[in-house]
Design a protein around this motif. Sequence first.
Motif, PDB file in Angstrom:
ATOM      1  N   CYS A  75      39.771 -20.143  58.608  1.00 29.66           N
ATOM      2  CA  CYS A  75      40.825 -19.127  58.592  1.00 29.66           C
ATOM      3  C   CYS A  75      41.203 -18.679  60.004  1.00 29.66           C
ATOM      4  CB  CYS A  75      40.378 -17.918  57.776  1.00 29.66           C
ATOM      5  SG  CYS A  75      40.194 -18.272  56.027  1.00 29.66           S
ATOM      6  N   GLY A  76      40.293 -18.849  60.960  1.00 29.66           N
ATOM      7  CA  GLY A  76      40.578 -18.480  62.337  1.00 29.66           C
ATOM      8  C   GLY A  76      40.628 -16.987  62.564  1.00 29.66           C
ATOM      9  N   MET A  77      39.716 -16.253  61.939  1.00 28.66           N
ATOM     10  CA  MET A  77      39.682 -14.800  62.113  1.00 28.66           C
ATOM     11  C   MET A  77      38.245 -14.339  62.253  1.00 28.66           C
ATOM     12  SD  MET A  77      40.837 -13.701  58.211  1.00 28.66           S
ATOM     13  CE  MET A  77      42.431 -14.449  58.242  1.00 28.66           C
ATOM     14  N   SER A  78      38.081 -13.093  62.650  1.00 31.66           N
ATOM     15  CA  SER A  78      36.737 -12.548  62.797  1.00 31.66           C
ATOM     16  C   SER A  78      36.136 -12.290  61.417  1.00 31.66           C
ATOM     17  CB  SER A  78      36.777 -11.242  63.597  1.00 31.66           C
ATOM     18  OG  SER A  78      37.376 -10.222  62.828  1.00 31.66           O
ATOM     19  N   GLN A  79      34.834 -12.047  61.419  1.00 30.71           N
ATOM     20  CA  GLN A  79      34.142 -11.819  60.156  1.00 30.71           C
ATOM     21  C   GLN A  79      34.666 -10.559  59.459  1.00 30.71           C
ATOM     22  OE1 GLN A  79      29.911 -11.525  60.605  1.00 30.71           O
ATOM     23  NE2 GLN A  79      29.542 -11.451  58.413  1.00 30.71           N
ATOM     24  N   ALA A  80      34.864  -9.488  60.221  1.00 27.17           N
ATOM     25  CA  ALA A  80      35.362  -8.240  59.626  1.00 27.17           C
ATOM     26  C   ALA A  80      36.762  -8.434  59.055  1.00 27.17           C
ATOM     27  CB  ALA A  80      35.364  -7.126  60.677  1.00 27.17           C
ATOM     28  N   THR A  81      37.624  -9.128  59.784  1.00 27.08           N
ATOM     29  CA  THR A  81      38.985  -9.385  59.304  1.00 27.08           C
ATOM     30  C   THR A  81      38.945 -10.263  58.060  1.00 27.08           C
ATOM     31  OG1 THR A  81      39.824  -9.214  61.555  1.00 27.08           O
ATOM     32  CG2 THR A  81      41.249 -10.296  59.939  1.00 27.08           C
ATOM     33  N   PHE A  82      38.063 -11.258  58.063  1.00 25.42           N
ATOM     34  CA  PHE A  82      37.939 -12.151  56.903  1.00 25.42           C
ATOM     35  C   PHE A  82      37.593 -11.361  55.647  1.00 25.42           C
ATOM     36  CE2 PHE A  82      35.204 -14.726  54.147  1.00 25.42           C
ATOM     37  CZ  PHE A  82      36.083 -15.748  53.818  1.00 25.42           C
ATOM     38  N   TYR A  83      36.558 -10.524  55.750  1.00 24.98           N
ATOM     39  CA  TYR A  83      36.155  -9.757  54.564  1.00 24.98           C
ATOM     40  C   TYR A  83      37.224  -8.757  54.143  1.00 24.98           C
ATOM     41  CZ  TYR A  83      31.474 -11.712  54.594  1.00 24.98           C
ATOM     42  OH  TYR A  83      30.407 -12.567  54.526  1.00 24.98           O
ATOM     43  N   ARG A  84      37.934  -8.161  55.092  1.00 22.99           N
ATOM     44  CA  ARG A  84      39.025  -7.248  54.746  1.00 22.99           C
ATOM     45  C   ARG A  84      40.140  -8.000  54.031  1.00 22.99           C
ATOM     46  NH1 ARG A  84      40.392  -5.635  59.478  1.00 22.99           N
ATOM     47  NH2 ARG A  84      42.325  -6.774  59.653  1.00 22.99           N
ATOM     48  N   ARG A  85      40.488  -9.184  54.545  1.00 22.81           N
ATOM     49  CA  ARG A  85      41.538  -9.988  53.907  1.00 22.81           C
ATOM     50  C   ARG A  85      41.108 -10.466  52.524  1.00 22.81           C
ATOM     51  NH1 ARG A  85      46.441  -9.557  56.541  1.00 22.81           N
ATOM     52  NH2 ARG A  85      45.986  -9.458  58.746  1.00 22.81           N
ATOM     53  N   VAL A  86      39.828 -10.791  52.361  1.00 21.36           N
ATOM     54  CA  VAL A  86      39.327 -11.194  51.037  1.00 21.36           C
ATOM     55  C   VAL A  86      39.490 -10.037  50.062  1.00 21.36           C
ATOM     56  CG1 VAL A  86      37.238 -11.756  49.726  1.00 21.36           C
ATOM     57  CG2 VAL A  86      37.729 -12.953  51.851  1.00 21.36           C
ATOM     58  N   ARG A  87      39.142  -8.831  50.514  1.00 23.47           N
ATOM     59  CA  ARG A  87      39.289  -7.647  49.656  1.00 23.47           C
ATOM     60  C   ARG A  87      40.753  -7.436  49.287  1.00 23.47           C
ATOM     61  NH1 ARG A  87      36.169  -4.757  52.535  1.00 23.47           N
ATOM     62  NH2 ARG A  87      37.760  -3.940  53.930  1.00 23.47           N
ATOM     63  N   GLU A  88      41.650  -7.561  50.258  1.00 23.30           N
ATOM     64  CA  GLU A  88      43.087  -7.413  49.992  1.00 23.30           C
ATOM     65  C   GLU A  88      43.584  -8.503  49.050  1.00 23.30           C
ATOM     66  OE1 GLU A  88      44.710  -7.559  53.910  1.00 23.30           O
ATOM     67  OE2 GLU A  88      44.088  -5.522  54.414  1.00 23.30           O
ATOM     68  N   TYR A  89      43.097  -9.728  49.249  1.00 19.37           N
ATOM     69  CA  TYR A  89      43.510 -10.850  48.412  1.00 19.37           C
ATOM     70  C   TYR A  89      43.077 -10.619  46.961  1.00 19.37           C
ATOM     71  CZ  TYR A  89      43.692 -15.649  46.642  1.00 19.37           C
ATOM     72  OH  TYR A  89      43.951 -16.778  45.903  1.00 19.37           O
ATOM     73  N   ARG A  90      41.847 -10.147  46.774  1.00 12.92           N
ATOM     74  CA  ARG A  90      41.350  -9.886  45.418  1.00 12.92           C
ATOM     75  C   ARG A  90      42.144  -8.763  44.746  1.00 12.92           C
ATOM     76  NH1 ARG A  90      34.926 -10.174  46.867  1.00 12.92           N
ATOM     77  NH2 ARG A  90      34.747 -12.446  46.839  1.00 12.92           N
ATOM     78  N   LEU A  91      42.479  -7.732  45.509  1.00 15.63           N
ATOM     79  CA  LEU A  91      43.274  -6.632  44.951  1.00 15.63           C
ATOM     80  C   LEU A  91      44.673  -7.106  44.554  1.00 15.63           C
ATOM     81  CD1 LEU A  91      42.325  -3.631  47.256  1.00 15.63           C
ATOM     82  CD2 LEU A  91      41.794  -3.908  44.834  1.00 15.63           C
ATOM     83  N   SER A  92      45.261  -7.966  45.375  1.00 19.08           N
ATOM     84  CA  SER A  92      46.615  -8.447  45.073  1.00 19.08           C
ATOM     85  C   SER A  92      46.606  -9.371  43.843  1.00 19.08           C
ATOM     86  CB  SER A  92      47.222  -9.171  46.275  1.00 19.08           C
ATOM     87  OG  SER A  92      46.537 -10.380  46.515  1.00 19.08           O
ATOM     88  N   ARG A  93      45.511 -10.093  43.623  1.00 17.77           N
ATOM     89  CA  ARG A  93      45.406 -10.971  42.449  1.00 17.77           C
ATOM     90  C   ARG A  93      45.264 -10.179  41.159  1.00 17.77           C
ATOM     91  NH1 ARG A  93      41.061 -15.540  43.670  1.00 17.77           N
ATOM     92  NH2 ARG A  93      39.928 -14.010  42.464  1.00 17.77           N
ATOM     93  N   LYS A  94      44.612  -9.020  41.241  1.00 15.83           N
ATOM     94  CA  LYS A  94      44.408  -8.205  40.053  1.00 15.83           C
ATOM     95  C   LYS A  94      45.691  -7.572  39.560  1.00 15.83           C
ATOM     96  CE  LYS A  94      39.554  -7.055  40.629  1.00 15.83           C
ATOM     97  NZ  LYS A  94      38.582  -5.985  40.801  1.00 15.83           N
ATOM     98  N   GLN A  95      46.641  -7.339  40.476  1.00 20.98           N
ATOM     99  CA  GLN A  95      47.877  -6.649  40.097  1.00 20.98           C
ATOM    100  C   GLN A  95      48.841  -7.566  39.492  1.00 20.98           C
ATOM    101  OE1 GLN A  95      49.153  -4.812  43.709  1.00 20.98           O
ATOM    102  NE2 GLN A  95      47.563  -3.279  43.619  1.00 20.98           N
TER     103      GLN A  95
END
Length: 113
Positions: free
Chosen positions: A93-113
């Motif tokens: 993904c080419g991002m830091s670990q913190a950014t990766f986990y934040r984006r994963v959280r955002e991605y999961r939230l967007s999938r639920k909606q």
Amino acid sequence: MRICVIDMPLLDTRNGKDLMGTFIAELVLQMLSFVAENERENIWKRQQQGIMAAKARGVRFSRLESPVSEGFGEIIKKWEKGYIRVDAAIQKCGMSQATFYRRVREYRLSRKQ
């Protein structure tokens, strides 16, 4: 405590530790403390005014968001199923670990909606 203001010999409390010298030293210290505190408050107010003016002009005060790679969803799915390790997913993904986990959280939230 002794105070010596070179420009004002009256405020030199080095000579003698009498009651008047102590009183003058404490009074000068209180005045200097008051002036310093007022200056800090004025600086803070001016800083807040500058920030508000900049925001009114549309200036942003945050880091630019790192873009999400094309196959981010696929990488997340592979990682969630255990096909790739987290460090490999982060590298792809080419991002830091913190950014990766934040984006994963955002991605999961967007999938639920």
